[in-house]
Design a protein around this motif. Structure first.
Motif, PDB file in Angstrom:
ATOM      1  N   PHE A   1       0.827  -1.205   0.000  1.00  0.00           N
ATOM      2  CA  PHE A   1       0.000   0.000   0.000  1.00  0.00           C
ATOM      3  C   PHE A   1       0.862   1.256   0.000  1.00  0.00           C
ATOM      4  O   PHE A   1       2.026   1.239   0.410  1.00  0.00           O
ATOM      5  N   HIS A   2       0.252   2.316  -0.495  1.00  0.00           N
ATOM      6  CA  HIS A   2       0.923   3.611  -0.638  1.00  0.00           C
ATOM      7  C   HIS A   2      -0.033   4.672  -0.110  1.00  0.00           C
ATOM      8  O   HIS A   2      -1.125   4.862  -0.671  1.00  0.00           O
ATOM      9  N   LEU A   3       0.360   5.334   0.973  1.00  0.00           N
ATOM     10  CA  LEU A   3      -0.476   6.385   1.555  1.00  0.00           C
ATOM     11  C   LEU A   3      -0.504   7.611   0.648  1.00  0.00           C
ATOM     12  O   LEU A   3       0.543   8.143   0.276  1.00  0.00           O
ATOM     13  N   LEU A   4      -1.692   8.045   0.285  1.00  0.00           N
ATOM     14  CA  LEU A   4      -1.840   9.271  -0.489  1.00  0.00           C
ATOM     15  C   LEU A   4      -1.796  10.470   0.457  1.00  0.00           C
ATOM     16  O   LEU A   4      -2.133  10.344   1.639  1.00  0.00           O
ATOM     17  N   PRO A   5      -1.388  11.638  -0.028  1.00  0.00           N
ATOM     18  CA  PRO A   5      -1.266  12.795   0.862  1.00  0.00           C
ATOM     19  C   PRO A   5      -2.611  13.249   1.416  1.00  0.00           C
ATOM     20  O   PRO A   5      -3.658  13.032   0.805  1.00  0.00           O
ATOM     21  N   GLY A   6      -2.537  13.870   2.572  1.00  0.00           N
ATOM     22  CA  GLY A   6      -3.754  14.393   3.183  1.00  0.00           C
ATOM     23  C   GLY A   6      -4.699  13.275   3.586  1.00  0.00           C
ATOM     24  O   GLY A   6      -4.315  12.281   4.174  1.00  0.00           O
ATOM     25  N   TYR A   7      -5.948  13.444   3.222  1.00  0.00           N
ATOM     26  CA  TYR A   7      -6.978  12.468   3.595  1.00  0.00           C
ATOM     27  C   TYR A   7      -7.568  11.796   2.359  1.00  0.00           C
ATOM     28  O   TYR A   7      -8.729  11.406   2.348  1.00  0.00           O
ATOM     29  N   GLN A   8      -6.741  11.652   1.310  1.00  0.00           N
ATOM     30  CA  GLN A   8      -7.240  11.068   0.071  1.00  0.00           C
ATOM     31  C   GLN A   8      -7.361   9.549   0.134  1.00  0.00           C
ATOM     32  O   GLN A   8      -8.034   8.947  -0.691  1.00  0.00           O
ATOM     33  N   GLY A   9      -6.687   8.922   1.083  1.00  0.00           N
ATOM     34  CA  GLY A   9      -6.800   7.483   1.222  1.00  0.00           C
ATOM     35  C   GLY A   9      -5.527   6.752   0.876  1.00  0.00           C
ATOM     36  O   GLY A   9      -4.421   7.259   1.071  1.00  0.00           O
ATOM     37  N   VAL A  10      -5.679   5.554   0.313  1.00  0.00           N
ATOM     38  CA  VAL A  10      -4.576   4.631   0.118  1.00  0.00           C
ATOM     39  C   VAL A  10      -4.701   3.959  -1.248  1.00  0.00           C
ATOM     40  O   VAL A  10      -5.799   3.586  -1.660  1.00  0.00           O
ATOM     41  N   LEU A  11      -3.563   3.810  -1.943  1.00  0.00           N
ATOM     42  CA  LEU A  11      -3.505   2.937  -3.110  1.00  0.00           C
ATOM     43  C   LEU A  11      -3.027   1.571  -2.651  1.00  0.00           C
ATOM     44  O   LEU A  11      -2.086   1.470  -1.855  1.00  0.00           O
ATOM     45  N   ILE A  12      -3.669   0.524  -3.132  1.00  0.00           N
ATOM     46  CA  ILE A  12      -3.334  -0.843  -2.727  1.00  0.00           C
ATOM     47  C   ILE A  12      -3.056  -1.673  -3.974  1.00  0.00           C
ATOM     48  O   ILE A  12      -3.843  -1.667  -4.922  1.00  0.00           O
ATOM     49  N   LEU A  13      -1.929  -2.351  -3.977  1.00  0.00           N
ATOM     50  CA  LEU A  13      -1.617  -3.318  -5.021  1.00  0.00           C
ATOM     51  C   LEU A  13      -1.877  -4.699  -4.425  1.00  0.00           C
ATOM     52  O   LEU A  13      -1.192  -5.121  -3.498  1.00  0.00           O
ATOM     53  N   SER A  14      -2.892  -5.371  -4.938  1.00  0.00           N
ATOM     54  CA  SER A  14      -3.364  -6.608  -4.332  1.00  0.00           C
ATOM     55  C   SER A  14      -3.498  -7.715  -5.367  1.00  0.00           C
ATOM     56  O   SER A  14      -3.820  -7.452  -6.534  1.00  0.00           O
ATOM     57  N   GLU A  15      -3.262  -8.941  -4.924  1.00  0.00           N
ATOM     58  CA  GLU A  15      -3.456 -10.081  -5.810  1.00  0.00           C
ATOM     59  C   GLU A  15      -4.941 -10.370  -6.013  1.00  0.00           C
ATOM     60  O   GLU A  15      -5.322 -11.048  -6.964  1.00  0.00           O
ATOM     61  N   ARG A  16      -5.783  -9.848  -5.117  1.00  0.00           N
ATOM     62  CA  ARG A  16      -7.205 -10.150  -5.162  1.00  0.00           C
ATOM     63  C   ARG A  16      -8.026  -8.863  -5.094  1.00  0.00           C
ATOM     64  O   ARG A  16      -7.619  -7.901  -4.458  1.00  0.00           O
ATOM     65  N   PRO A  17      -9.219  -8.854  -5.717  1.00  0.00           N
ATOM     66  CA  PRO A  17     -10.086  -7.675  -5.606  1.00  0.00           C
ATOM     67  C   PRO A  17     -10.666  -7.568  -4.200  1.00  0.00           C
ATOM     68  O   PRO A  17     -10.733  -8.561  -3.457  1.00  0.00           O
TER      69      PRO A  17
END
Length: 227
Positions: free
Chosen positions: A48-64
């Motif tokens: 996962f990669h935290l986005l700045p502020g309160y935008q949330g998180v990007l997740i690279l996942s093997e599953r949806p």
């Protein structure tokens, strides 16, 4: 799969200040394990990669994943299998560290940030504090070397002239369940530049498994774009 997880108003990790990477890790593991109870306890099939502020998180996942009361999830197909010779722009938040040599046989030395490690080496060579390069200078030079050292093993080469290394932070965050005692130091820096894929399958594995330590704390996920 590449997912964007946006916190809902019910998400406690985004209330009362900046989100704690350790608590975000716990939240995402809770989200994944509830939806996939077949996963083993030590298995973490995501970065996962935290986005700045309160935008949330990007997740690279093997599953949806699907949304729940704490996260709104958007899923997008993503398969980082690129042909050899493909040039890509990248952004990487990583934890660039090196191990300090231990004088005790069989004992691994402390893991230090590249800034601490380099300052220590220079001090042992007799370089005075006033003559030390700045933290930014060390970060740029040593950061490029740190990434270059890993690149060939991970199926790509980097355009060293294009790379910038910045936003070096060492953040002391609470460890364990929310409200518990104990801390962990999250060391991170942001790398940006261009790379060229050399060995597609090795590169694919590197992107999916992450680069460097502290992956469970939001480091190691490489963001890619067409050059």
């Amino acid at each position: 799969m590449l997912l964007k997880a946006t916190p809902t108003d019910c998400n406690p990790s985004y209330q009362g200040g900046s989100p704690n990477p350790y608590h975000i890790h716990q939240d995402i593991w809770g989200l994944v394990s509830r939806q996939y109870p077949d996963l083993e306890g030590g298995e973490r099939p995501y970065l996962f990669h935290l986005l700045p502020g309160y935008q949330g998180v990007l997740i690279l996942s093997e599953r949806p994943l699907v949304s729940d009361r704490y996260w709104h999830i958007e899923n997008k197909d993503f398969d980082p299998m690129f042909a050899a010779g493909t040039r890509l722009g990248f952004m990487l938040r990583a934890s660039p560290c090196r191990s300090e040599h231990s004088s005790k046989p069989g004992v691994r030395g402390r893991r230090l940030s590249i800034v601490q490690h380099t300052r220590g080496k220079l001090a042992r060579k007799g370089v005075a504090e006033k003559d030390m390069p700045s933290a930014d200078e060390i970060l740029q030079a040593e950061g490029v070397e740190w990434l270059t050292d890993r690149a060939l093993k991970m199926g790509f080469t980097v355009d060293t002239e294009s790379i910038s290394v910045g936003n070096f932070t060492q953040q002391k965050v609470a460890k364990g369940k929310k409200g518990s005692k104990g801390h962990v130091v999250v060391t991170s820096a942001e790398f940006q530049g261009f790379l060229t894929v050399q060995r597609p399958r090795v590169f694919h594995k590197a992107v999916m498994s992450g680069i460097g330590p502290q992956k469970g704390l939001g480091c190691g996920m490489m963001l890619l774009r067409a050059a």
